[in-house]
Design an enzyme around this catalytic site. Structure first.
Site: not given
Ligand code: IDP
Ligand code: MG
Length: 138
Positions: A9, A49, A116, A119, A130
């Site tokens: 990212k 997304y 974070n 992805h 994807e």
């Molecule tokens: P993942 O990347 O671990 O699969 P997902 O639930 O698919 O997590 O969410 C996609 C991205 O959205 C996450 O990597 C993070 O950057 C963001 N995200 C997910 N949940 C939250 C939240 O509760 N608050 C803020 N950002 C979130």
């Molecule tokens: Mg995800």
């Protein structure tokens, strides 16, 4: 052979952690079969997304993912989807275990969207979908 989509990212590219992420993938034993540095546009990210559309962090997520270049990678190996998710660690970097990419290298920045670093596709179906979005030529 199984394939997954990995994204470094914008926070990861800005912090010069592309090599660190790819190194962990390669040291684990997975092969990189496609890779590009790119600027994602809104249309591509909304597609990628789609499952999160309507959630409070959706718009901040799209804005964040457009905030700078990303690196898109296809990695290959038996159980690479599960394996990379393990390498990445939990979504919340505060909770992510030390030893994981997110646990070692990211922390809560107090932003609306969790930054974070990476992805990784979460299922075979997601990976196929994807990879097609980011690498339609594959
Ligand atoms: P993942 O990347 O671990 O699969 P997902 O639930 O698919 O997590 O969410 C996609 C991205 O959205 C996450 O990597 C993070 O950057 C963001 N995200 C997910 N949940 C939250 C939240 O509760 N608050 C803020 N950002 C979130
Ligand atoms: Mg995800």
């Amino acid at each position: 052979m199984e394939r997954t989509l990995i994204l470094v990212k914008p926070d990861g590219v800005k912090r010069n952690l592309v090599g660190e992420v790819l190194s962990r993938v390669e040291r684990k034993g997975y092969s990189i079969v496609a890779l590009k540095l790119m600027q994602a546009d809104r249309a591509l990210l909304v597609q990628h997304y789609a499952e999160h559309e309507g959630k409070p962090f959706f718009e901040p997520l799209v804005e964040f993912m457009m905030s700078g270049p990303i690196v898109a990678v296809v990695a290959e190996g038996n159980r690479v989807i599960e394996g990379f998710r393990k390498l990445a660690g939990a979504t919340d970097p505060t909770i992510a275990e030390p030893g994981t990419i997110r646990g070692d290298l990211a922390r809560d920045q107090g932003t609306k969207v969790v930054q974070n670093l990476v992805h990784g596709s979460d299922s075979v179906e997601s990976a196929i979908r994807e990879i097609h979005i980011f690498f339609p030529e594959l």
